[in-house]
Design a protein around this motif. Structure first.
Motif, short mmCIF file in Angstrom:
data_model
loop_
_atom_site.label_atom_id
_atom_site.label_comp_id
_atom_site.label_asym_id
_atom_site.label_seq_id
_atom_site.Cartn_x
_atom_site.Cartn_y
_atom_site.Cartn_z
N THR A 109 -10.95 -11.39 -1.44
CA THR A 109 -11.09 -9.98 -1.25
C THR A 109 -9.98 -9.26 -1.58
OG1 THR A 109 -10.55 -10.30 1.14
CG2 THR A 109 -12.86 -9.94 0.76
N TYR A 110 -8.73 -9.76 -1.90
CA TYR A 110 -7.80 -9.11 -2.33
C TYR A 110 -8.26 -8.86 -3.92
CZ TYR A 110 -4.76 -10.64 1.34
OH TYR A 110 -4.11 -11.03 2.42
N LYS B 209 0.82 -1.29 -0.02
CA LYS B 209 0.03 0.10 0.14
C LYS B 209 0.90 1.12 0.04
CE LYS B 209 -3.95 -0.37 1.81
NZ LYS B 209 -5.12 -0.38 2.91
N ARG C 228 -1.14 -7.74 -3.18
CA ARG C 228 -1.54 -6.25 -3.62
C ARG C 228 -0.88 -6.29 -5.29
NH1 ARG C 228 -4.63 -3.41 -0.22
NH2 ARG C 228 -3.98 -1.86 -1.63
N ALA D 200 -9.06 -4.99 -3.99
CA ALA D 200 -7.99 -3.98 -3.69
C ALA D 200 -7.19 -3.98 -4.98
CB ALA D 200 -7.28 -4.34 -2.53
N ASN E 91 -8.93 0.23 -0.87
CA ASN E 91 -8.56 0.04 0.61
C ASN E 91 -9.35 -0.94 1.15
OD1 ASN E 91 -6.65 2.26 0.90
ND2 ASN E 91 -7.93 3.70 0.54
N ALA E 92 -10.28 -1.74 0.22
CA ALA E 92 -10.76 -2.86 0.68
C ALA E 92 -10.09 -3.69 1.62
CB ALA E 92 -11.47 -3.63 -0.44
N ALA E 93 -10.82 -4.10 2.84
CA ALA E 93 -10.16 -4.84 3.71
C ALA E 93 -10.03 -6.25 3.48
CB ALA E 93 -10.75 -4.39 5.36
N TRP E 94 -8.95 -7.12 3.78
CA TRP E 94 -9.12 -8.47 3.59
C TRP E 94 -9.89 -9.16 4.39
CZ3 TRP E 94 -7.66 -12.05 7.37
CH2 TRP E 94 -7.68 -13.35 6.77
N GLN E 95 -11.00 -10.07 4.14
CA GLN E 95 -11.88 -10.58 5.03
C GLN E 95 -12.18 -11.88 4.22
OE1 GLN E 95 -15.19 -8.05 5.73
NE2 GLN E 95 -16.38 -9.81 6.28
#
Lengths: 328, 484
Positions: B403-404, A85, B50, B407, B424-428
């Motif tokens: 969920t990656y 990031k 990422r 992002a 900025n979607a959070a990993w879940q």
């Protein structure tokens, strides 16, 4: 060649060139500062140039684990640099000079070596000479053994010591405190009628008198952020990296000249009374400022301000003394 | 054929397949994505989670491939895979079709036949195992993924310049090998409609290519009044001239004669024969699952492919999803002694332990066939089992890491972009509550499926299916233990 074939070839050529060219173009226009654990290169680039008075925006990214970014001797909040990031930060330097930026997260064994410099140029160069640190002006050899020959039988108490300290104004002055070790004060009190235990309590009181609750709290914060990884949360030299530092040997240890002939050692134990009671604040200041000592101790002179170092030193003695309104 | 539904009866589907443009449009998108993935791995963030190359290849593409494309469309991925395209275009000297029937190819390349001794899938078995041994690094390191993707692209180009047709896809592609194996279970097939039409078809243009199409008298095609400024050189549409309009295709790029197709394994669904066939005799059918497995294979390379895939799924489940840190370290630290041990154990499981137990099981079964033939035939039962092992294994890491994708979609290179607002979607982890039941269902379903396949295969060669079913049962228990 048929028109359809020609058009298709043109379309595919444009598409492929676009697939290659567009990201390359955008990538080239997005300069990032990459953070990697020190073993893999640390900051890249590790030298940044800026102009005094002009905002400098940095785009930081981590290529491996969580890092942090802060500039030494600046009043700034560190920025977390997360893997993959991008974190942005804008800095403005008032004065030209060379500033050190560093990692603020315990990212690996050589975390402390993850540093770089920002070379700030400008016309208003400060021509004032920098005063020598106290340990230099006192001529202290910070690498010489300095163990206290006599140790207290119990942990000295500032609370008890306060009762015996009513007539010791000179001994409580900052100059005296910084230039004397606890043992030296203990020794100077030999002429008094105090018992050994009472003399150590007086020492504890004098040391607490030279530290405000704020400075101790600040020292504790700095210690937790920057020292505890090696020296341990409780100062016992048993931080999370301690065993690895000793085991890693010379492969992860460099001298100031970059050679690999220095061995990592187990970090110093601040709960060791011989070592701590024989060390003056000026001596500890020197060790923190310069680092080295043939160990893995990094230099903090470019990171901490003088005030921060004194706060840190004051906190280190709290491992030896019971203070009123204990900080721990 | 009564239990088939022919998709190509629909004029819409048939025209969409006959025309090159819809497929070409998908190809171009895929090629752009493929090249971008290579580039992303090289210039983007080295953080795999990422980087587009890792997230879109090993999470998004893999999920689509193993959970959807292979089980339901067989070689559906091969139909749109961009890897063979540049080489094929160079080989043909054209992207679309030759300018006219009988025109000489402007393609380059030696167009050699693939060596006879290598006309099997052993090279694919080896290439898959090579990647599998390095998979822990490959799946997590963007630049390694890029190198492998680029190597596959250039290998395909290089082979196209030396050998005829899609030699890379048919004999070397590590992915194509197992897709082919598992495509036998898919409910989609490309087959001829009427065998007699193929028998009488002159020139077999579906295999030999367009230069013989619409004009069967090959010796006269360069002679007036047909060629050399004759009919064939006329700018008028061939249909206007009364010639069959089937001049729009090449010979099968997969080196398959469609008239002889009995299973999906080597048909790449490239649709070329649909375009080429002058008799409209090629169909895409919907059929029952695993129709091809009714007649078991007798090829030892395919049998070992089944073991390789079965064993790899089990090993991956242990290495990538298991709790054993030392095992993960060994798999990741390529070149160390621990990795060499891992590699030896990996290969031993696939080539010795699993086939060994399987052979011991069938050793005493009565049959007129040799042990080798029984081994190859009965290994057919491992095809549905292996596929469902891969489905169960893939469900786990795909749902954990899906969920990656969000992002990475917004910031594919890790440069701080936010193209779609999801950077900025959070990993879940997703659908965690249904994961274990779904995996159990897949594994138990796979066991039942493989038991049924074993019964059919055993019946075909007149032997007992019991040892194979016991083997499948034991393997399923191990996989359940590894995953749950």
């Amino acid at each position: 060649m048929k028109r359809s074939e020609l058009l298709t070839r043109i379309l595919i050529t444009v598409a492929v060139l676009g697939a290659v060219g567009t990201p390359l173009f955008l990538w080239a226009r997005t300069p990032l500062i990459h953070a990697k654990v020190a073993e893999d290169g640390g900051w890249s680039p590790d030298v940044i140039r800026a102009n005094a008075g002009e905002p400098l925006t940095l785009h930081l990214t981590s290529d491996d684990v969580v890092h942090g970014f802060a500039v030494g001797q600046m009043d700034m909040q560190g920025v977390d640099v997360l893997p993959g990031k991008v974190a942005d930060i804008t800095l403005t330097f008032d004065k030209p000079g060379i500033y050190t930026f560093y990692c603020t997260r315990w990212c690996g064994l050589n975390h402390w070596r993850m540093r770089g410099t920002i070379e700030v140029s400008g016309s208003n160069v400060d021509t004032q000479p920098v005063p020598a640190p106290l340990y230099v002006s006192l001529g202290l050899d910070i690498d010489a053994p300095h163990d206290a020959p006599i140790l207290p039988s119990q942990k000295p108490s500032a609370i008890r010591g306060q009762k015996f300290s009513t007539n010791l104004p000179i001994l409580q002055s900052p100059d005296f405190y910084r230039s004397h070790s606890p043992y030296q004060l203990f020794d100077e009190l030999t002429s008094t009628s105090f018992t050994e235990s009472q003399r150590w309590d007086v020492v504890a009181y004098v040391w607490q008198s030279n530290a405000t609750p704020e400075s101790l709290a600040n020292g504790q914060r700095l210690y937790a952020q920057n020292c505890a990884a090696c020296h341990g949360e409780n100062g016992a030299g048993n931080g999370v990296f301690a065993d690895d530092l000793a085991a890693s040997g010379e492969s992860s240890m460099q001298t100031m000249t970059g050679s690999e002939d220095m061995m990592m050692q187990t970090p110093v134990d601040f709960t060791d009374p011989a070592r701590m009671l024989g060390a003056s604040p000026a001596l500890l200041q020197g060790k923190i400022l310069r680092g080295g000592m043939g160990t893995g101790m990094p230099m903090w002179g470019s990171i901490f301000t003088e005030e921060q170092i004194w706060d840190l030193v004051a906190y280190l003695y709290s491992f030896q003394f019971n203070y009123q309104g204990a900080v721990r | 054929m009564s239990n088939r539904i022919e998709f190509t009866r629909s004029p819409f589907i048939k025209n969409a397949l006959k025309s090159r443009y819809p497929q070409l449009a998908v190809f171009i998108v895929m090629l752009i994505g493929y090249i971008f993935a290579i580039l992303a791995g090289l210039i983007g963030t080295p953080v795999g989670s990422r980087n587009f190359s890792i997230v879109f290849v090993w999470i998004a593409w893999w999920a689509i491939l193993i959970l959807v494309a292979v089980p339901f469309f067989g070689r559906g991925w091969c139909a749109v895979c961009p890897i063979p395209l540049p080489g094929e275009w160079l080989q043909r000297g054209a992207i679309l079709r030759p300018e006219r029937s009988g025109a000489k190819s402007k393609g380059r390349g030696l167009n050699l036949r693939w060596p006879k001794s290598l006309r099997n899938i052993w090279m694919q078995n080896i290439s898959f195992l090579l990647l599998a041994l390095f998979s822990s690094v490959l799946l997590t390191t963007p630049n390694i993924t890029s190198i492998v993707l680029a190597a596959m692209l250039f290998a395909a180009i290089g082979l196209s310049m030396v050998f005829e047709r899609r030699a890379f896809c048919r004999y070397l592609c590590p992915v194509g090998g197992f897709i082919g194996l598992y495509s036998q279970t898919a409910p989609i097939e490309l087959r001829i409609k009427n065998k007699q039409v193929c028998v009488t078809c002159e020139g077999k243009p579906c295999y030999n290519g367009a230069s013989t199409l619409g004009f069967p008298l090959r010796g006269l095609r360069d002679t007036p009044p047909f060629g050399k400024r004759g009919l064939l050189d006329s700018p008028l549409p061939r249909r206007t001239l009364g010639l069959r309009s089937a001049n729009s295709g090449y010979g099968c790029p997969w080196d398959v004669f469609p008239g002889g197709l009995t299973k999906n394994t080597y048909c790449g669904l490239c649709m070329e024969c649909i375009r080429t066939c002058p008799h409209d005799n090629i169909a895409i059918n919907l059929r029952p699952f695993s129709a091809d497995l009714a007649k078991p294979s007798t090829r030892i390379d395919e049998a070992f492919k089944a073991f390789i895939m079965l064993g790899s799924a089990m090993i991956y489940a242990g290495v990538l999803l298991g709790p054993w840190g030392a095992l993960k370290d060994a798999a990741y630290n390529v070149g160390t002694s621990a990795w060499f041990t891992y590699a030896v154990v990996f290969l031993a499981i696939i080539f010795v332990i699993l086939p060994g137990f399987f052979t011991l099981g069938i050793l005493k079964t009565k049959s007129v066939l040799s042990l080798k033939q029984r081994f190859a035939s009965l290994a057919t039962a491992l095809i549905p089992l292996g596929l469902m092992f891969w489905v169960a294994f893939s469900l786990s890491f795909v749902l954990t890491n899906a969920t990656y994708i969000f992002a990475s979609l917004s910031d594919p290179l890790g440069l701080g972009w936010n193209l779609f607002g999801t950077a900025n979607a959070a990993w879940q982890p997703m659908l965690i509550s249904v994961l274990a039941p779904a995996q159990t269902l897949a594994l138990v379903g796979g066991l039942i499926w493989s038991a049924r396949t074993a019964q059919k295969a055993a019946s075909e060669i007149k032997t007992s299916s019991i040892p194979v079913i016991i083997f499948c049962f034991a393997a399923t228990l191990v996989m359940l233990w590894l995953l749950l």
